[in-house]
Design an enzyme around this catalytic site. Structure first.
Site, PDB file in Angstrom:
ATOM      1  N   GLN A  72       8.976 -34.625  28.810  1.00 23.63           N
ATOM      2  CA  GLN A  72      10.368 -34.397  29.204  1.00 23.63           C
ATOM      3  C   GLN A  72      11.060 -33.408  28.257  1.00 23.63           C
ATOM      4  O   GLN A  72      10.951 -33.536  27.038  1.00 23.63           O
ATOM      5  CB  GLN A  72      11.152 -35.712  29.198  1.00 23.63           C
ATOM      6  CG  GLN A  72      12.528 -35.543  29.818  1.00 23.63           C
ATOM      7  CD  GLN A  72      13.428 -36.762  29.650  1.00 23.63           C
ATOM      8  OE1 GLN A  72      13.730 -37.161  28.545  1.00 23.63           O
ATOM      9  NE2 GLN A  72      13.847 -37.328  30.764  1.00 23.63           N
ATOM     10  N   CYS A 102      20.901 -37.594  29.673  1.00 24.01           N
ATOM     11  CA  CYS A 102      21.234 -38.097  28.337  1.00 24.01           C
ATOM     12  C   CYS A 102      22.745 -38.035  28.092  1.00 24.01           C
ATOM     13  O   CYS A 102      23.350 -36.968  28.187  1.00 24.01           O
ATOM     14  CB  CYS A 102      20.506 -37.295  27.268  1.00 24.01           C
ATOM     15  SG  CYS A 102      20.907 -37.916  25.632  1.00 24.01           S
ATOM     16  N   LYS A 141      15.122 -36.330  35.839  1.00 28.34           N
ATOM     17  CA  LYS A 141      15.727 -37.656  35.639  1.00 28.34           C
ATOM     18  C   LYS A 141      17.206 -37.444  35.343  1.00 28.34           C
ATOM     19  O   LYS A 141      17.560 -36.644  34.476  1.00 28.34           O
ATOM     20  CB  LYS A 141      15.039 -38.362  34.478  1.00 28.34           C
ATOM     21  CG  LYS A 141      15.672 -39.704  34.144  1.00 28.34           C
ATOM     22  CD  LYS A 141      14.748 -40.506  33.225  1.00 28.34           C
ATOM     23  CE  LYS A 141      15.395 -41.814  32.822  1.00 28.34           C
ATOM     24  NZ  LYS A 141      16.385 -41.645  31.745  1.00 28.34           N
ATOM     25  N   ASP A 206      18.290 -51.347  34.216  1.00 33.89           N
ATOM     26  CA  ASP A 206      18.479 -52.801  34.101  1.00 33.89           C
ATOM     27  C   ASP A 206      17.387 -53.669  34.703  1.00 33.89           C
ATOM     28  O   ASP A 206      17.601 -54.868  34.889  1.00 33.89           O
ATOM     29  CB  ASP A 206      19.826 -53.229  34.717  1.00 33.89           C
ATOM     30  CG  ASP A 206      21.013 -52.528  34.069  1.00 33.89           C
ATOM     31  OD1 ASP A 206      20.825 -51.944  32.986  1.00 33.89           O
ATOM     32  OD2 ASP A 206      22.109 -52.569  34.652  1.00 33.89           O
TER      33      ASP A 206
HETATM   34  C1  LIG Z   1      16.292 -46.092  22.768  1.00 33.63           C
HETATM   35  C2  LIG Z   1      16.462 -45.300  24.039  1.00 33.63           C
HETATM   36  C3  LIG Z   1      16.105 -43.966  24.071  1.00 33.63           C
HETATM   37  C4  LIG Z   1      16.237 -43.227  25.250  1.00 33.63           C
HETATM   38  N1  LIG Z   1      15.803 -41.932  25.278  1.00 33.63           N
HETATM   39  C5  LIG Z   1      15.766 -41.265  26.459  1.00 33.63           C
HETATM   40  C6  LIG Z   1      15.140 -39.998  26.569  1.00 33.63           C
HETATM   41  O1  LIG Z   1      14.590 -39.461  25.604  1.00 33.63           O
HETATM   42  N2  LIG Z   1      15.147 -39.395  27.791  1.00 33.63           N
HETATM   43  C7  LIG Z   1      15.731 -39.974  28.896  1.00 33.63           C
HETATM   44  O2  LIG Z   1      15.705 -39.393  29.988  1.00 33.63           O
HETATM   45  N3  LIG Z   1      16.333 -41.170  28.814  1.00 33.63           N
HETATM   46  C8  LIG Z   1      16.335 -41.838  27.639  1.00 33.63           C
HETATM   47  N4  LIG Z   1      16.847 -43.097  27.587  1.00 33.63           N
HETATM   48  C9  LIG Z   1      17.320 -43.728  28.841  1.00 33.63           C
HETATM   49  C10 LIG Z   1      16.191 -44.508  29.509  1.00 33.63           C
HETATM   50  O3  LIG Z   1      15.147 -43.645  29.911  1.00 33.63           O
HETATM   51  C11 LIG Z   1      16.705 -45.275  30.756  1.00 33.63           C
HETATM   52  O4  LIG Z   1      17.235 -44.360  31.665  1.00 33.63           O
HETATM   53  C12 LIG Z   1      17.776 -46.293  30.411  1.00 33.63           C
HETATM   54  O5  LIG Z   1      17.431 -47.037  29.254  1.00 33.63           O
HETATM   55  C13 LIG Z   1      18.030 -47.260  31.579  1.00 33.63           C
HETATM   56  O6  LIG Z   1      16.861 -47.943  31.933  1.00 33.63           O
HETATM   57  P1  LIG Z   1      16.588 -49.467  31.436  1.00 33.63           P
HETATM   58  O7  LIG Z   1      17.785 -50.278  31.847  1.00 33.63           O
HETATM   59  O8  LIG Z   1      15.327 -49.874  32.132  1.00 33.63           O
HETATM   60  O9  LIG Z   1      16.459 -49.424  29.945  1.00 33.63           O
HETATM   61  C14 LIG Z   1      16.766 -43.832  26.414  1.00 33.63           C
HETATM   62  C15 LIG Z   1      17.157 -45.171  26.366  1.00 33.63           C
HETATM   63  C16 LIG Z   1      17.002 -45.910  25.207  1.00 33.63           C
HETATM   64  C17 LIG Z   1      17.397 -47.360  25.195  1.00 33.63           C
END
Ligand SMILES: Cc1cc2nc3c(=O)[nH]c(=O)nc-3n(C[C@H](O)[C@H](O)[C@H](O)COP(=O)(O)O)c2cc1C
Length: 329
Positions: A72, A102, A141, A206
């Site tokens: 990514q 992001c 994304k 989530d």
């Molecule tokens: C510690 C952390 C780092 C993340 N880094 C990225 C990233 O590098 N690129 C990205 O597209 N999203 C990043 N995200 C977002 C996640 O990919 C995801 O979209 C978000 O956590 C929601 O999904 P979840 O509820 O399953 O955690 C990050 C999230 C967390 C918690």
């Protein structure tokens, strides 16, 4: 089967989310072992890649056993994004993903990440520049929109598909929500139901249990789901969801031996990949998650996050198994 370009994924694949400082090769290896169907690197700055920054370069490391795997990138400049996609291509991932989601200020301020949700024309130009510069399938994304009053994912999906992306993952929050509130998948379902949309649409946000995964699978009719936070310290989530889909029953939860084995492997692979010192230090943030809910764990945890010699750490793992043997944890 779900196809992203030539990549063939099983029906309703489970994707590991890109996560900065988390989804590195050692962590991805664990998630792969436990059933992730497609995984992504941490996000990589396009400017950093071009400057040849060591941190950005290191994130390009991928291994054959983890395929299919995507790298990514993020950035707000077309030329830099195109050049970085070419650099990404040299390490031959299965796909390149663009981060338009992001919410962090330092990224958004540069017109990258979720910043472009305010400027769809720029988002389309950036995507087009990446698609034109590489033979790899390009995926995106993103989030629902900048804020509640400007949800524009319907237009974003159509226009990005038109410039050649092969799949879209949507985190069901706006930028303004950051990580607060709930993710609302009804907007993602609307994108999927748009008859103009032909590419796979993955839902994200989530999912933290097999029940919720099944509920969302049935309710929203998407092509698959992406899981982030629930996999941190709990790579078993992928197998658990798949088993629940298949049988309607729960897999037995990991016991203390399983947890120790996962944490120990994570540590060993981190030391192998990052070097001993950095591997040990960066592993400290993971232990709480691996041993969440284990009673009377404080003393072991304190040792795990302070010891800096690998044999001493391996001894702690042996002690944990010894201390909890015979107990139902
Ligand atoms: C510690 C952390 C780092 C993340 N880094 C990225 C990233 O590098 N690129 C990205 O597209 N999203 C990043 N995200 C977002 C996640 O990919 C995801 O979209 C978000 O956590 C929601 O999904 P979840 O509820 O399953 O955690 C990050 C999230 C967390 C918690």
């Amino acid at each position: 089967m779900v196809k992203i370009g030539k990549i063939e994924l099983p029906d309703f694949p489970l994707l590991l989310a890109p996560m900065e400082d988390v989804s590195d090769p050692p962590f991805r290896r664990l998630c792969k072992l436990h059933g992730a169907d497609l995984m992504y690197s941490e996000f990589i700055s396009s400017e950093g890649l071009i400057r040849d920054a060591i941190k950005s370069r290191q994130k390009l490391d991928i291994f054959d056993y983890e395929r299919p795997v995507g790298i990514q990138i993020f950035g707000g400049d077309e030329e830099a994004m195109a050049m970085s996609a070419k650099i990404v291509e040299t390490v031959q991932p299965d796909l390149v993903d663009i981060n338009f989601g992001c919410p962090v200020k330092k990224v958004v301020c540069k017109g990258a990440g979720a910043g472009v949700l305010k400027d769809i024309d720029l988002m389309v130009r950036l995507t087009k520049a990446v698609v034109k510069s590489t033979h790899l399938p390009v995926t995106v994304k993103t989030r629902l929109g900048w804020d509640e009053s400007s949800i524009n994912i319907d237009e974003v999906a159509e226009r990005l598909q038109d410039v050649g992306i092969h799949a879209l993952t949507v985190h069901g929050r706006t930028r303004a929500q950051m990580y607060k509130g709930h993710s609302d998948w009804s907007h993602i379902a609307r994108v999927k139901n748009n008859p103009r949309i032909k590419i796979p649409i993955f839902g994200n946000g989530d999912i933290d249990s097999p029940e919720k995964a099944l509920e969302y699978k049935n309710k929203y009719g998407l092509d698959g789901i992406m899981i982030g936070r629930a996999a941190i310290g709990y790579p078993w989530i992928f197998d658990e969801i798949k088993h629940y889909f298949k049988t309607g029953e729960h897999l037995a939860s990991p016991n203390i031996t399983d947890r120790v084995e996962a944490a120990r492997n994570h540590l060993i692979w981190s030391m192998e990949w990052k070097g001993e010192r950095v591997g040990i230090v960066e592993m400290r943030r993971h232990y709480t998650n691996y041993f969440k809910g284990i009673p009377h764990f404080k003393e072991h945890r304190n040792k795990l996050v302070t010891l800096d010699e690998h044999n001493a750490l391996l001894q702690v793992f042996d002690d944990i198994i010894q201390d909890y043997s015979g107990q139902l944890v």
